[in-house]
Design a protein around this motif. Structure first.
Motif, short mmCIF file in Angstrom:
data_model
loop_
_atom_site.label_atom_id
_atom_site.label_comp_id
_atom_site.label_asym_id
_atom_site.label_seq_id
_atom_site.Cartn_x
_atom_site.Cartn_y
_atom_site.Cartn_z
N THR A 98 34.52 46.88 6.04
CA THR A 98 33.41 47.13 6.97
C THR A 98 33.30 46.26 8.01
O THR A 98 33.51 45.09 7.98
N ARG A 99 32.31 46.74 8.88
CA ARG A 99 32.21 45.95 10.13
C ARG A 99 30.77 46.56 10.66
O ARG A 99 30.39 47.83 10.74
N GLU A 103 39.43 51.74 10.83
CA GLU A 103 38.13 52.44 10.97
C GLU A 103 38.21 53.82 10.80
O GLU A 103 39.30 54.36 11.42
N LEU A 104 37.47 54.46 10.15
CA LEU A 104 37.38 55.98 9.82
C LEU A 104 36.17 56.76 10.36
O LEU A 104 35.18 56.35 10.41
N ASP A 157 35.49 62.20 7.18
CA ASP A 157 34.68 62.50 5.95
C ASP A 157 34.93 60.88 4.94
O ASP A 157 33.97 60.84 4.05
N SER A 158 36.14 60.59 5.13
CA SER A 158 36.46 59.40 4.09
C SER A 158 35.54 58.22 4.56
O SER A 158 35.02 57.61 3.58
N GLY A 159 35.11 57.99 5.80
CA GLY A 159 34.44 57.01 6.23
C GLY A 159 32.85 57.14 5.96
O GLY A 159 32.28 56.21 5.19
N GLU A 160 32.59 58.55 5.93
CA GLU A 160 31.35 58.78 5.20
C GLU A 160 31.13 58.65 3.66
O GLU A 160 30.16 58.05 3.07
N PHE A 161 32.15 58.90 2.96
CA PHE A 161 32.26 58.62 1.61
C PHE A 161 32.14 57.25 0.95
O PHE A 161 31.36 56.75 0.47
N LEU A 162 32.80 56.46 1.86
CA LEU A 162 32.70 54.87 1.65
C LEU A 162 31.36 54.41 2.04
O LEU A 162 30.76 53.55 1.14
N GLY A 166 36.34 51.53 6.78
CA GLY A 166 37.88 51.81 6.82
C GLY A 166 38.33 51.16 5.60
O GLY A 166 37.78 50.47 4.94
N TRP A 167 39.50 51.60 5.83
CA TRP A 167 40.56 51.05 4.55
C TRP A 167 40.86 49.65 4.59
O TRP A 167 40.74 49.07 5.60
N TYR A 168 41.46 49.16 3.37
CA TYR A 168 41.94 47.90 3.18
C TYR A 168 42.72 47.59 4.24
O TYR A 168 43.92 48.26 4.34
N ASP A 169 42.69 46.35 4.78
CA ASP A 169 43.73 46.04 5.87
C ASP A 169 44.30 44.53 5.35
O ASP A 169 43.77 43.67 5.36
N ALA A 170 45.72 44.80 4.83
CA ALA A 170 46.40 43.82 4.30
C ALA A 170 46.80 42.66 5.19
O ALA A 170 46.76 41.46 4.94
N PRO A 171 47.12 42.99 6.79
CA PRO A 171 47.43 41.77 7.49
C PRO A 171 46.10 41.12 7.45
O PRO A 171 46.21 39.81 7.96
#
Ligand code: GDP
Ligand code: IMO
Ligand code: MG
Length: 427
Positions: A270-271, A280-281, A284-289, A307-312
């Motif tokens: 998140t930010r 960043e989403l 609907d997925s962004g809204e879900f989170l 947004g999703w997990y960012d491994a870098p």
């Protein structure tokens, strides 16, 4: 293991407050070393919910000495309001120590924070409006006001007048605002002097003595690595050193005292505020989170970008901070998704970046390259051992751990104090 640093791995709000609370019954001191009341830490203890801004979260645990060290910028009105609010809820705050070298946030810093943001228009940072940036700017510019100045009225007056000289020209002529009266600022600061006096200490000396005496000191970072003024997504950052190194300069303990660096990281990202955010989403997925993770700012109430997990980013954080352990939080929020994407690298034009691009423009244009993981539907909030997790949740955790540069030592499965799976002892 004397000095432990706990920091945020992403853009803040990873659950540092809860992680500190988890460790607090085994520590002797908790130190806030950077930032100010831009932080917002929510800690849930039984039916009670606490929101801390300026005080370190460890203050909620009896027997822990809380310290606000030199690297912090202090809004005195907020400090005493927060202390009073905790006292009225039965928390003993009498042990608080405040560094004589910490800087203060005054009325003109708050005003300047707001007017400069407005002036930036669409290039604004989206600050918390608490005066953080202008207070740190004055510190670096050598026109700041320190806690110790409040006990010398003559010096205080000189410093406030000097600080206001240029600022009032700016406020009047550039920003079209009223000038700030030095006397008002001085009188406001002086009004806290007597209450402040017994709290003020040579905190660097006290912390070094405590470490010499084998006490356990936890340095609790505000904000996070990607908001760090040197290592974050500049200029979309805060104005302090939120990374592990900040614990040393921000408190006056040598870096060789630090034996463990714990980074708190969400199972997604998140930010709050402006700036680049590759995963960043906008769907609907962004809204879900946001809805499931209750992603609204503790300080400003703003909806957090999700947004999703960012491994870098996890690997970058691992390098910059020398992370020894990650605390993964909010895994429970992902429950119910069919598939969970994880960003493993970035695409910028026709170039692939496996690590954070050094050039900010590339990061602004970075498109995430995703690897997909199967989700789970079982409620995991009562899981207390790794084996209690559904197999797909276990696989997700192990997969992101293998990409993140350090071991995962605890996994948060809910907001409650005990909603955590401990894999390796952190203290
Ligand atoms: P901080 O700024 O890093 O201390 O984090 P915040 O307190 O701003 O935001 C984290 C939020 O997530 C708080 O509301 C916590 O109560 C909550 N939280 C922490 N860990 C977990 C977890 O494992 N699961 C869930 N669902 N919530 C959590
Ligand atoms: P905790 O400690 C999330 C963000 C603001 C803005 C930028 C600069 O709760 O994780 P500032 O007021 O510091 O000058 O704002 O930094 N920001 C945070 N975002 N969590 C925080 O703290 C933050 N503190 C500042 O939203 O983008
Ligand atoms: Mg927060």
């Amino acid at each position: 293991m004397p000095a432990i640093v706990l920091i945020g791995a992403q853009w803040g709000d990873e659950g540092k407050g809860k992680a500190t609370d988890l460790l607090a019954d085994r520590i002797d001191y908790v130190v806030k070393f950077n930032g100010g009341n831009n932080a917002g830490h929510t800690v849930v203890i039984g039916d009670e919910k606490y929101a801390l801004h300026l005080l370190p979260s460890g203050i909620l645990t009896p027997g822990v000495t809380p310290v606000i060290s030199n690297g912090v910028v202090i809004d005195l009105e907020v400090l005493f309001a927060e202390l009073d609010a905790l006292s009225s809820r039965g928390i003993d705050v009498s042990g608080l120590r405040v560094s004589a070298n910490a800087h203060v946030i005054t009325a003109y810093h708050r005003t300047l924070d707001k007017v400069t943001e407005r002036f930036l228009g669409k290039r604004q940072i989206g600050t918390t409006g608490r005066g953080i940036g202008p207070a740190y700017a004055d510190k670096i510019n050598r026109v700041g006001i320190r806690i110790q100045d409040i006990f010398d009225e003559g010096i205080l007056r000189q410093k406030v007048e000097a600080a206001l000289e240029i600022k009032n020209h700016l406020l009047l002529k550039i920003y079209n605002r009223r000038a700030i009266v030095a006397d008002d600022v001085v009188n406001d600061l002086l009004s806290y002097a007597e209450r402040l006096r017994p709290l003020v200490a040579d905190t660097a000396l006290e912390l070094n003595d405590a470490l010499d005496a084998q006490k356990i000191v936890l340095f609790e970072g505000g904000q996070a690595t990607m908001l760090d003024v040197d290592h974050g997504t500049y200029p979309f950052v805060t104005s302090s050193s939120a990374t592990a190194g900040g614990a040393s300069t921000g408190s006056g303990i040598g870096p060789n005292r630090i034996e463990r660096v714990i980074a708190v990281i969400k199972a997604y990202t998140t930010r709050v505020g402006s700036g680049p955010f590759p995963t960043e989403l906008f769907d609907d997925s962004g809204e879900f989170l946001r809805a499931k993770g209750f992603e609204f700012g503790t300080t400003t109430g703003r909806p957090r970008r999700c947004g999703w997990y960012d491994a870098p980013i996890a690997r970058y954080t691992s390098r910059i901070n020398g992370v020894t352990d990650f605390v993964l939080t909010k895994l429970d929020v992902l429950t119910g998704l069919d598939e969970i994407p994880v960003c493993v690298a970035y695409q910028v034009g026709d170039k692939r970046f496996d690590e954070m691009p050094v050039n900010q423009t590339d990061f602004h244009h970075a498109q995430p390259i995703y690897e997909m993981f199967p989700g789970w539907t079982e409620d995991i909030t009562s899981a207390r051992s790794f084996d209690d997790l559904p197999v797909n949740a276990q696989k997700y955790v192990r997969a992101i751990e293998s990409m993140s540069g350090a071991r995962f030592s605890a996994i948060g499965v809910g907001p409650a104090r005990d909603a955590i799976i401990v894999l390796h002892d952190l203290v």
